[in-house]
Design a protein around this motif. Structure first.
Motif, PDB file in Angstrom:
ATOM      1  N   THR A  14      61.753   3.921  50.856  1.00 12.74           N
ATOM      2  CA  THR A  14      60.511   3.648  51.600  1.00 12.74           C
ATOM      3  C   THR A  14      59.879   4.907  52.202  1.00 12.74           C
ATOM      4  OG1 THR A  14      61.857   3.125  53.532  1.00 12.74           O
ATOM      5  CG2 THR A  14      61.113   1.269  52.202  1.00 12.74           C
ATOM      6  N   ARG A  15      60.717   5.918  52.466  1.00 14.52           N
ATOM      7  CA  ARG A  15      60.149   7.136  53.071  1.00 14.52           C
ATOM      8  C   ARG A  15      59.311   7.930  52.089  1.00 14.52           C
ATOM      9  NH1 ARG A  15      65.518   9.553  55.037  1.00 14.52           N
ATOM     10  NH2 ARG A  15      66.131   8.401  53.185  1.00 14.52           N
ATOM     11  N   GLN A 103      73.321  -3.314  41.896  1.00 16.02           N
ATOM     12  CA  GLN A 103      73.349  -3.892  43.241  1.00 16.02           C
ATOM     13  C   GLN A 103      72.039  -4.679  43.362  1.00 16.02           C
ATOM     14  OE1 GLN A 103      72.555  -1.243  46.525  1.00 16.02           O
ATOM     15  NE2 GLN A 103      73.793  -2.426  47.955  1.00 16.02           N
ATOM     16  N   GLY A 108      72.942  -1.934  51.797  1.00 15.37           N
ATOM     17  CA  GLY A 108      73.503  -0.747  52.450  1.00 15.37           C
ATOM     18  C   GLY A 108      74.411   0.048  51.517  1.00 15.37           C
TER      19      GLY A 108
END
Ligand code: UTP
Length: 271
Positions: A14-15, A103, A108
């Motif tokens: 997201t960054r 995943q 996480g």
């Protein structure tokens, strides 16, 4: 010997939005080469034989990068360009070494690691976080040497500014073993400036024990509702598993933020 490496790639990035809304940040070019190739070079040059990529459906473009044979064969036939031939050869070399696991939800880093449980063969394995580039010195190679010497788990460590500790996992050290290596007492995920036990941060290179999987199966979500690998490492330390913080000598580049990514490109181009 450490022969297997795992690379978690299933995060949302997201960054680095908006780029990551359609593209995998690990394929973004850093001085003309996808970031992930720097990580793969580090693995190969430190003696790793098998690399496990943890991806998600959203990050399948990463798999495609290594599985585009039809396209390459056609272009090479048409163009007879030696540069393209060499690039394809390199991709084939990596492809042979890489396995993919999925995943489904980004729960996480700990959850990502757990997805490799069935594939890990030896008692220890290497993990590299692809946002963390370390240049000028092969950090994984140095850490493997430390692992051999002390027969323990190892994490890369770097001094950060005290005011920035809340951005990192931070170590509390027990005792110095030699110039660049210390035994760890605690590792705390993103502590406040006040509560941080040091300014020594965890950087994305880990030599982890296979027994971490048993702990991960029971790991509850921590800060931000995510299953953090650092929480599981702390739990292993509590059980007297030896972990060493290795102060590496290469140069660290953070490619996970927009500013860091831009700076990385500039710094690598200057070498
Ligand atoms: P980060 O949380 O630092 O990065 O994960 P991110 O999720 O990719 O990006 P931001 O924070 O939203 O900008 C560290 C590494 O762990 C992987 C990421 O792909 C990254 O390489 N990761 C993270 C997973 O594979 N699965 C997860 O559930 C979380």
């Amino acid at each position: 010997m450490i022969k297997q490496a795992i690379i978690p790639l299933a995060g949302l990035g997201t960054r680095l939005l908006p780029l990551t809304s359609v593209f995998a940040k690990e394929l973004l070019p850093i001085n003309g080469k996808p970031g992930i190739e720097y990580i793969l070079e580090e693995c190969v040059n430190s003696g790793i034989k098998e690399i496990i990529f943890i991806i998600s459906k959203k990050k399948e473009i990463i798999k495609k990068y290594f599985y585009n044979d039809k396209f390459y064969k056609k272009i090479i036939k048409q163009k007879k360009d030696s540069r393209i031939k060499e690039e394809y050869k390199k991709i084939l070399k990596y492809k042979k070494m890489i396995k993919f696991v999925y995943q489904d939800k980004p729960l996480g880093t700990g959850d990502a690691v757990l997805k490799t449980k069935k594939l890990i063969k030896d008692n220890y394995f290497l993990m590299l976080l692809p946002d963390d580039l370390i240049i000028k010195n092969n950090c994984s190679k140095s850490m493997i040497k430390v692992h051999k010497k002390y027969k323990s788990s190892v994490m890369a460590s770097m001094n950060v500014k005290k005011k920035n500790v809340s951005r990192w996992g931070i170590f509390k050290l027990r005792k110095k073993l030699d110039k660049n290596n210390s035994l760890i007492d605690d590792v705390i995920e993103k502590p406040s400036v006040k509560s941080a036990p040091s300014n020594k941060a965890v950087i994305g290179r880990y030599i982890l024990p296979k027994k971490i999987f048993t702990k991960l199966l029971k790991q509850k979500p921590g800060k931000g509702g995510e299953i953090h690998i650092t929480d599981t490492i702390q739990s292993l330390i509590n059980d007297r598993e030896k972990f060493i913080a290795h102060n590496f000598s290469g140069k660290y580049l953070d490619c996970g933020t927009m500013n860091g990514y831009i700076q990385s490109t500039i710094k690598i181009a200057k070498i």
